[in-house]
Write an enzyme that holds these catalytic residues in place. Structure first.
Site, short mmCIF file in Angstrom:
data_model
loop_
_atom_site.label_atom_id
_atom_site.label_comp_id
_atom_site.label_asym_id
_atom_site.label_seq_id
_atom_site.Cartn_x
_atom_site.Cartn_y
_atom_site.Cartn_z
N GLU A 104 0.83 -1.20 0.00
CA GLU A 104 0.00 0.00 0.00
C GLU A 104 0.86 1.25 0.00
O GLU A 104 1.93 1.30 0.62
CB GLU A 104 -0.94 0.00 1.21
N CYS A 157 3.39 8.58 0.67
CA CYS A 157 4.00 7.69 1.66
C CYS A 157 4.24 6.35 0.97
O CYS A 157 3.28 5.68 0.55
CB CYS A 157 3.07 7.53 2.86
N CYS A 202 6.49 -6.44 7.29
CA CYS A 202 7.55 -5.87 8.12
C CYS A 202 7.98 -6.89 9.17
O CYS A 202 7.14 -7.64 9.69
CB CYS A 202 7.08 -4.58 8.79
N CYS A 219 6.41 -4.20 15.81
CA CYS A 219 5.92 -3.16 16.72
C CYS A 219 4.47 -3.47 17.11
O CYS A 219 3.62 -3.67 16.24
CB CYS A 219 6.03 -1.79 16.08
N CYS A 224 1.31 -1.48 15.55
CA CYS A 224 1.28 -1.27 14.10
C CYS A 224 0.63 -2.43 13.38
O CYS A 224 1.01 -3.60 13.59
CB CYS A 224 2.71 -1.05 13.59
N GLY A 258 6.93 -1.67 6.00
CA GLY A 258 8.32 -2.09 6.04
C GLY A 258 9.23 -1.13 6.79
O GLY A 258 8.88 0.01 7.08
N GLU A 259 10.42 -1.63 7.14
CA GLU A 259 11.48 -0.84 7.77
C GLU A 259 12.52 -0.50 6.70
O GLU A 259 13.23 -1.38 6.21
CB GLU A 259 12.13 -1.66 8.89
N SER A 270 11.71 6.63 14.85
CA SER A 270 10.50 6.28 15.60
C SER A 270 10.91 5.85 17.02
O SER A 270 11.46 4.77 17.21
CB SER A 270 9.77 5.14 14.88
N LEU A 271 10.65 6.70 18.01
CA LEU A 271 11.11 6.45 19.38
C LEU A 271 10.00 5.83 20.22
O LEU A 271 10.14 4.70 20.71
CB LEU A 271 11.60 7.76 19.99
N ASN A 272 8.94 6.58 20.48
CA ASN A 272 7.68 6.07 21.05
C ASN A 272 7.73 5.64 22.51
O ASN A 272 6.74 5.14 23.04
CB ASN A 272 7.14 4.89 20.21
N ASN A 298 -3.43 6.20 15.87
CA ASN A 298 -4.53 5.81 14.98
C ASN A 298 -4.97 4.40 15.37
O ASN A 298 -4.21 3.44 15.19
CB ASN A 298 -4.06 5.86 13.53
N CYS A 332 -0.95 6.67 9.82
CA CYS A 332 0.27 6.07 10.36
C CYS A 332 -0.05 4.82 11.19
O CYS A 332 -0.89 4.85 12.09
CB CYS A 332 0.98 7.10 11.22
#
Length: 373
Positions: free
Chosen positions: A100, A132, A139, A143, A146, A193-194, A247-249, A323, A366
């Site tokens: 996507e 995007c 992936c 996470c 996600c 994906g990363e 991406s820390l989070n 989200n 996201c």
């Protein structure tokens, strides 16, 4: 190493070749050198979907190319449009996998999807048309918040497949009346994906998309995101000129390891050390992405720890209200808590902006991308 699409691998994919690689191929086929630049322009400036459409190349040359090489082109399988103008594209690869990509039309300013980009683009409002893009089918990072992680990792995308997302969407935007030969203005490598897990293909795709003879994007208008693959962060900074988002989070390893398994291999201290070593140039501050999860990482104490982690670094923070995804067990903190978190960072001297979530109603925001492969 994770496999790419292997069908007919003996024939190189024209879309993934650099201009020098194309020049070598053209020479082997006995054609004049200028044909390589013509071919490259068709592939990356015009985004040609097939060799047959390259009408100023001799038919005999196109037939030899068909025999000696192949051309990767994605098929747009489905398009969903949000009430905010976001368009989510499901694309089919030539081996039947699905990825996507998300198109986001946006005005500049504090309410935009990517408000910090205004700093690099200078004064004067303009419409920013961002895509995007995905870099893998699925992936491997796992996470917990996600949806893409629920797919697992099937394979890497080739450089040509990464680039062709841009070209297929540009063609579709022209079809629906968006002006310009190449309507897209900005790219974010934040889809499925990363990116730094598919390092070589991502780097090649950037070379192709930044090329003046090809798509000719500005390095200031491309951002690559990573969940924190430490060994590749500094390397990426040295080998590319585009912007980086991390991406820390979370603000403790205990917390982050639960959300992001990558922290068990490269913890926050190692990640911060890599960011300190990332080459900083004008208009190239690292952005830290922080997805706010209700009652998980959104407290005043989290904000204080985040500010302490980032103090003295030339970085900025992109706050992303979560989200929500069915079955994953996380929730959006709400506008009031998001505002309080941002205020707590601002009070400690940390530049923090809230990302406008686009395409929530079509699961295009996201962390919401996922397809059945």
């Amino acid at each position: 190493m994770l496999p790419l699409f292997q069908s007919d691998a003996a024939r190189p994919d024209l879309r993934s070749l650099s201009l020098s690689d194309l020049s070598a191929l053209v020479e082997r086929l006995g054609e004049r050198p200028y044909r390589a630049r013509q071919l490259y322009a068709w592939l990356h400036r015009k985004g040609a979907a097939s060799l047959n459409g390259m009408t100023d190349l001799p038919r005999a040359f196109r037939e030899r190319l068909t025999a000696q090489a192949r051309l990767t082109t994605l098929d747009i399988d489905a398009v969903q449009e949000s009430t905010d103008g976001t368009r989510k594209y499901r694309m089919r690869t030539q081996d039947g996998k699905f990825i996507e990509s998300v198109y986001m039309p946006d005005e500049t300013g504090p309410e935009s999807f990517d408000p910090e980009a205004d700093e690099e683009e200078g004064p004067g409002a303009r419409v920013r048309l961002t895509l995007c893009v995905s870099t893998q089918v699925g992936c491997a990072m796992g996470c917990g918040f996600c949806m893409t992680a629920t797919m697992g990792l099937l394979r890497n995308l080739t450089a040509g497949e990464i680039c062709d997302q841009v070209y297929r969407v540009n063609a579709d935007l022209r079809r629906i009346g968006v002006p310009g030969e190449r309507p897209l203005t900005n790219l974010v490598y934040m889809g499925m994906g990363e990116p730094l897990h598919n390092y070589e293909n991502v780097l090649r795709s950037l070379e192709l998309l930044l090329s003046e003879e090809g798509a000719n994007f500005s390095q200031r208008h491309i951002t690559v995101s990573t969940s924190g693959l430490v060994p590749n962060i500094v390397r990426f900074g040295e080998e590319s000129q585009v912007k980086l988002a991390v991406s820390l989070n979370a603000t403790t390893d205990e917390q982050r390891a639960k959300l992001m398994p990558v922290d068990r291999k490269w913890n926050i201290a190692a990640l911060m050390d890599a960011v300190r070593k990332f080459p900083s140039r004008q208009g190239r501050r690292v952005t830290f992405e922080y997805v706010l999860l209700r009652d998980v990482n959104d407290s005043d104490e989290d904000a204080a720890r985040l500010a302490a982690l980032l103090r003295g670094l030339p970085v900025k923070v992109n706050l992303i209200p979560y989200n929500e995804n069915p079955g994953l067990g996380f929730a959006d903190p709400g506008a009031e808590r998001v505002a309080a978190f941002r205020k707590a960072l601002d009070a400690r001297g940390i530049t923090a902006l809230v990302r406008k979530n686009r395409g929530r109603d079509i699961a295009a925001a996201c962390g919401q991308l996922a397809v059945q492969a």
